[in-house]
Design a protein around this motif. Structure first.
Motif, PDB file in Angstrom:
ATOM      1  N   ILE A 139      -1.215 -13.381  -7.792  1.00 55.40           N
ATOM      2  CA  ILE A 139      -2.571 -13.218  -8.275  1.00 55.40           C
ATOM      3  C   ILE A 139      -2.856 -11.725  -8.338  1.00 55.40           C
ATOM      4  O   ILE A 139      -2.812 -11.026  -7.328  1.00 55.40           O
ATOM      5  N   SER A 140      -3.102 -11.286  -9.543  1.00 52.97           N
ATOM      6  CA  SER A 140      -3.353  -9.862  -9.737  1.00 52.97           C
ATOM      7  C   SER A 140      -4.773  -9.527  -9.286  1.00 52.97           C
ATOM      8  O   SER A 140      -5.413 -10.292  -8.587  1.00 52.97           O
ATOM      9  N   ASP A 141      -5.239  -8.412  -9.742  1.00 56.51           N
ATOM     10  CA  ASP A 141      -6.603  -8.000  -9.401  1.00 56.51           C
ATOM     11  C   ASP A 141      -7.599  -8.731 -10.288  1.00 56.51           C
ATOM     12  O   ASP A 141      -8.420  -8.116 -10.958  1.00 56.51           O
ATOM     13  N   SER A 142      -7.503 -10.032 -10.304  1.00 57.06           N
ATOM     14  CA  SER A 142      -8.377 -10.846 -11.133  1.00 57.06           C
ATOM     15  C   SER A 142      -9.789 -10.858 -10.567  1.00 57.06           C
ATOM     16  O   SER A 142      -9.990 -10.809  -9.356  1.00 57.06           O
TER      17      SER A 142
ATOM     18  N   MET B  88     -13.380 -16.114 -16.266  1.00 52.36           N
ATOM     19  CA  MET B  88     -12.331 -15.433 -15.503  1.00 52.36           C
ATOM     20  C   MET B  88     -11.057 -15.295 -16.331  1.00 52.36           C
ATOM     21  O   MET B  88     -10.408 -14.247 -16.315  1.00 52.36           O
TER      22      MET B  88
ATOM     23  N   ASN C 156     -11.441 -12.560 -18.881  1.00 55.30           N
ATOM     24  CA  ASN C 156     -11.326 -11.258 -18.220  1.00 55.30           C
ATOM     25  C   ASN C 156      -9.869 -10.912 -17.926  1.00 55.30           C
ATOM     26  O   ASN C 156      -9.468  -9.769 -18.044  1.00 55.30           O
ATOM     27  N   ASP C 157      -9.076 -11.902 -17.551  1.00 56.23           N
ATOM     28  CA  ASP C 157      -7.653 -11.659 -17.307  1.00 56.23           C
ATOM     29  C   ASP C 157      -6.931 -11.216 -18.576  1.00 56.23           C
ATOM     30  O   ASP C 157      -5.927 -10.512 -18.512  1.00 56.23           O
TER      31      ASP C 157
END
Length: 106
Positions: free
Chosen positions: A44-47, A81, A84-85
């Motif tokens: 999980i990145s900086d989501s 979300m 945004n990713d």
């Protein structure tokens, strides 16, 4: 008449038994069950994380309904979300407004 009734009753028992056993088979041996295979490692990145109960939009109405995002806005927040990713910065309240204006709710 007795023979016909027995035949119908026996047929009904066989059909009900088949349905019962078939449902049990699918419950225990579902092809979708996760058994074996390789480990799934998700990074999980900086989501960003948007919650439907966020006070910034939780009391907003979803589309043209009377339902608040706090109660039914989970899909809208998830879509926001995901956008945004992919680099499309849009808060859930903005997405709600754009979808409402475009007639995007059914």
């Amino acid at each position: 008449m007795k023979k016909k009734t027995t035949y119908i009753l026996l047929t009904a028992i066989i059909i009900i038994g088949y349905i019962f056993l078939d449902n049990r088979y699918h419950f225990f041996y579902s092809p979708n069950a996760t058994v074996g295979g390789e480990e799934l490692n998700l990074v999980i990145s900086d989501s960003v994380i948007f919650r439907q109960v966020d006070p910034r939009w939780g009391s907003d109405k979803l589309g043209n309904t009377e339902q608040e995002l706090a109660g039914v806005g989970c899909t809208l927040c998830c879509l926001s979300m995901a956008l945004n990713d992919f680099g499309i910065e849009m808060l859930p309240d903005e997405l709600n407004s754009k979808l409402t204006e475009a007639g995007g709710f059914t």
